[in-house]
Design a protein around this motif. Structure first.
Motif, PDB file in Angstrom:
ATOM      1  N   LYS A 240       8.821  40.114  52.589  1.00  0.00           N
ATOM      2  CA  LYS A 240       7.540  40.269  51.887  1.00  0.00           C
ATOM      3  C   LYS A 240       6.388  40.425  52.871  1.00  0.00           C
ATOM      4  N   ILE A 241       6.442  39.656  53.959  1.00  0.00           N
ATOM      5  CA  ILE A 241       5.386  39.720  54.974  1.00  0.00           C
ATOM      6  C   ILE A 241       5.352  41.108  55.609  1.00  0.00           C
ATOM      7  N   LEU A 242       6.524  41.606  56.003  1.00  0.00           N
ATOM      8  CA  LEU A 242       6.598  42.939  56.608  1.00  0.00           C
ATOM      9  C   LEU A 242       6.106  44.008  55.649  1.00  0.00           C
ATOM     10  N   TYR A 243       6.522  43.914  54.389  1.00  0.00           N
ATOM     11  CA  TYR A 243       6.092  44.901  53.403  1.00  0.00           C
ATOM     12  C   TYR A 243       4.568  44.879  53.263  1.00  0.00           C
ATOM     13  N   GLN A 244       4.016  43.689  53.200  1.00  0.00           N
ATOM     14  CA  GLN A 244       2.562  43.535  53.077  1.00  0.00           C
ATOM     15  C   GLN A 244       1.829  44.162  54.269  1.00  0.00           C
TER      16      GLN A 244
ATOM     17  N   ASP B 178      -0.825  49.116  55.959  1.00  0.00           N
ATOM     18  CA  ASP B 178      -0.652  50.286  56.832  1.00  0.00           C
ATOM     19  C   ASP B 178      -0.797  49.942  58.319  1.00  0.00           C
ATOM     20  N   MET B 179      -0.256  48.790  58.715  1.00  0.00           N
ATOM     21  CA  MET B 179      -0.296  48.396  60.128  1.00  0.00           C
ATOM     22  C   MET B 179       0.858  49.052  60.883  1.00  0.00           C
ATOM     23  N   SER B 180       0.655  49.282  62.170  1.00  0.00           N
ATOM     24  CA  SER B 180       1.712  49.823  63.010  1.00  0.00           C
ATOM     25  C   SER B 180       2.632  48.686  63.452  1.00  0.00           C
ATOM     26  N   ILE B 181       3.788  49.055  63.963  1.00  0.00           N
ATOM     27  CA  ILE B 181       4.710  48.045  64.492  1.00  0.00           C
ATOM     28  C   ILE B 181       4.027  47.272  65.610  1.00  0.00           C
TER      29      ILE B 181
ATOM     30  N   VAL C 199       5.909  38.480  68.070  1.00  0.00           N
ATOM     31  CA  VAL C 199       7.312  38.829  68.284  1.00  0.00           C
ATOM     32  C   VAL C 199       7.361  40.194  68.961  1.00  0.00           C
ATOM     33  N   SER C 200       8.534  40.574  69.433  1.00  0.00           N
ATOM     34  CA  SER C 200       8.681  41.850  70.138  1.00  0.00           C
ATOM     35  C   SER C 200       8.759  43.019  69.161  1.00  0.00           C
ATOM     36  N   GLN C 201       8.557  44.225  69.713  1.00  0.00           N
ATOM     37  CA  GLN C 201       8.684  45.439  68.898  1.00  0.00           C
ATOM     38  C   GLN C 201      10.116  45.595  68.404  1.00  0.00           C
ATOM     39  N   ALA C 202      11.077  45.215  69.239  1.00  0.00           N
ATOM     40  CA  ALA C 202      12.487  45.298  68.834  1.00  0.00           C
ATOM     41  C   ALA C 202      12.747  44.395  67.628  1.00  0.00           C
ATOM     42  N   THR C 203      12.157  43.211  67.633  1.00  0.00           N
ATOM     43  CA  THR C 203      12.333  42.282  66.514  1.00  0.00           C
ATOM     44  C   THR C 203      11.787  42.879  65.225  1.00  0.00           C
ATOM     45  N   VAL C 204      10.577  43.419  65.271  1.00  0.00           N
ATOM     46  CA  VAL C 204       9.980  44.019  64.072  1.00  0.00           C
ATOM     47  C   VAL C 204      10.812  45.214  63.614  1.00  0.00           C
ATOM     48  N   SER C 205      11.234  46.054  64.531  1.00  0.00           N
ATOM     49  CA  SER C 205      12.067  47.218  64.175  1.00  0.00           C
ATOM     50  C   SER C 205      13.378  46.778  63.533  1.00  0.00           C
ATOM     51  N   ASN C 206      14.000  45.755  64.094  1.00  0.00           N
ATOM     52  CA  ASN C 206      15.254  45.234  63.535  1.00  0.00           C
ATOM     53  C   ASN C 206      15.040  44.668  62.130  1.00  0.00           C
ATOM     54  N   TRP C 207      13.935  43.947  61.934  1.00  0.00           N
ATOM     55  CA  TRP C 207      13.630  43.412  60.603  1.00  0.00           C
ATOM     56  C   TRP C 207      13.419  44.540  59.601  1.00  0.00           C
ATOM     57  N   LEU C 208      12.699  45.585  60.001  1.00  0.00           N
ATOM     58  CA  LEU C 208      12.459  46.710  59.096  1.00  0.00           C
ATOM     59  C   LEU C 208      13.779  47.331  58.651  1.00  0.00           C
ATOM     60  N   LYS C 209      14.698  47.525  59.599  1.00  0.00           N
ATOM     61  CA  LYS C 209      16.020  48.071  59.278  1.00  0.00           C
ATOM     62  C   LYS C 209      16.781  47.121  58.372  1.00  0.00           C
ATOM     63  N   LYS C 210      16.798  45.852  58.754  1.00  0.00           N
ATOM     64  CA  LYS C 210      17.547  44.827  58.015  1.00  0.00           C
ATOM     65  C   LYS C 210      17.110  44.756  56.552  1.00  0.00           C
TER      66      LYS C 210
ATOM     67  N   GLY D  93      15.505  47.143  54.850  1.00  0.00           N
ATOM     68  CA  GLY D  93      15.454  48.446  54.194  1.00  0.00           C
ATOM     69  C   GLY D  93      14.054  49.007  53.995  1.00  0.00           C
ATOM     70  N   ILE D  94      13.145  48.635  54.878  1.00  0.00           N
ATOM     71  CA  ILE D  94      11.786  49.178  54.811  1.00  0.00           C
ATOM     72  C   ILE D  94      11.743  50.423  55.693  1.00  0.00           C
ATOM     73  N   ALA D  95      11.497  51.550  55.080  1.00  0.00           N
ATOM     74  CA  ALA D  95      11.561  52.830  55.791  1.00  0.00           C
ATOM     75  C   ALA D  95      10.510  52.904  56.887  1.00  0.00           C
ATOM     76  N   ALA D  96      10.941  53.372  58.046  1.00  0.00           N
ATOM     77  CA  ALA D  96      10.032  53.554  59.180  1.00  0.00           C
ATOM     78  C   ALA D  96       9.096  54.722  58.906  1.00  0.00           C
ATOM     79  N   LYS D  97       7.892  54.584  59.364  1.00  0.00           N
ATOM     80  CA  LYS D  97       6.912  55.666  59.229  1.00  0.00           C
ATOM     81  C   LYS D  97       7.253  56.744  60.236  1.00  0.00           C
ATOM     82  N   ARG D  98       7.060  57.954  59.834  1.00  0.00           N
ATOM     83  CA  ARG D  98       7.287  59.090  60.726  1.00  0.00           C
ATOM     84  C   ARG D  98       5.949  59.750  60.990  1.00  0.00           C
ATOM     85  N   PHE D  99       5.647  59.948  62.244  1.00  0.00           N
ATOM     86  CA  PHE D  99       4.384  60.566  62.610  1.00  0.00           C
ATOM     87  C   PHE D  99       4.644  61.986  63.101  1.00  0.00           C
TER      88      PHE D  99
END
Length: 72
Positions: A23-27, A33-36, A45-56, A58-64
């Motif tokens: 819920k926190i990540l989604y928010q 609309d915050m960046s990683i 936390v590290s960028q790897a941690t946030v990226s792993n949580w997003l994958k875990k 199922g929150i789709a990564a933004k594509r620029f």
């Protein structure tokens, strides 16, 4: 207490309702609309941690898409 648990507890107190990492990540990532990078600074936390949580969770990564504004 794990880092994840501390983050969830902090946001639960802040919002007055049960907040999970998902819920926190989604928010932060989707609704605010915050960046990683911005999220890593806010959650300490590290960028790897946030990226792993997003994958875990199922929150789709933004594509620029790079747009060269100098080209006509």
């Amino acid at each position: 207490m794990t880092n994840t648990k501390m983050i969830e507890d902090f946001y639960t107190l802040k919002y007055g309702k049960k907040m999970t990492i998902k819920k926190i990540l989604y928010q932060l990532y989707v609704k605010n609309d915050m960046s990683i990078r911005q999220i890593t600074k806010q959650l300490y936390v590290s960028q790897a941690t946030v990226s792993n949580w997003l994958k875990k969770y199922g929150i789709a990564a933004k594509r620029f898409i790079y747009v060269d504004k100098e080209q006509d």
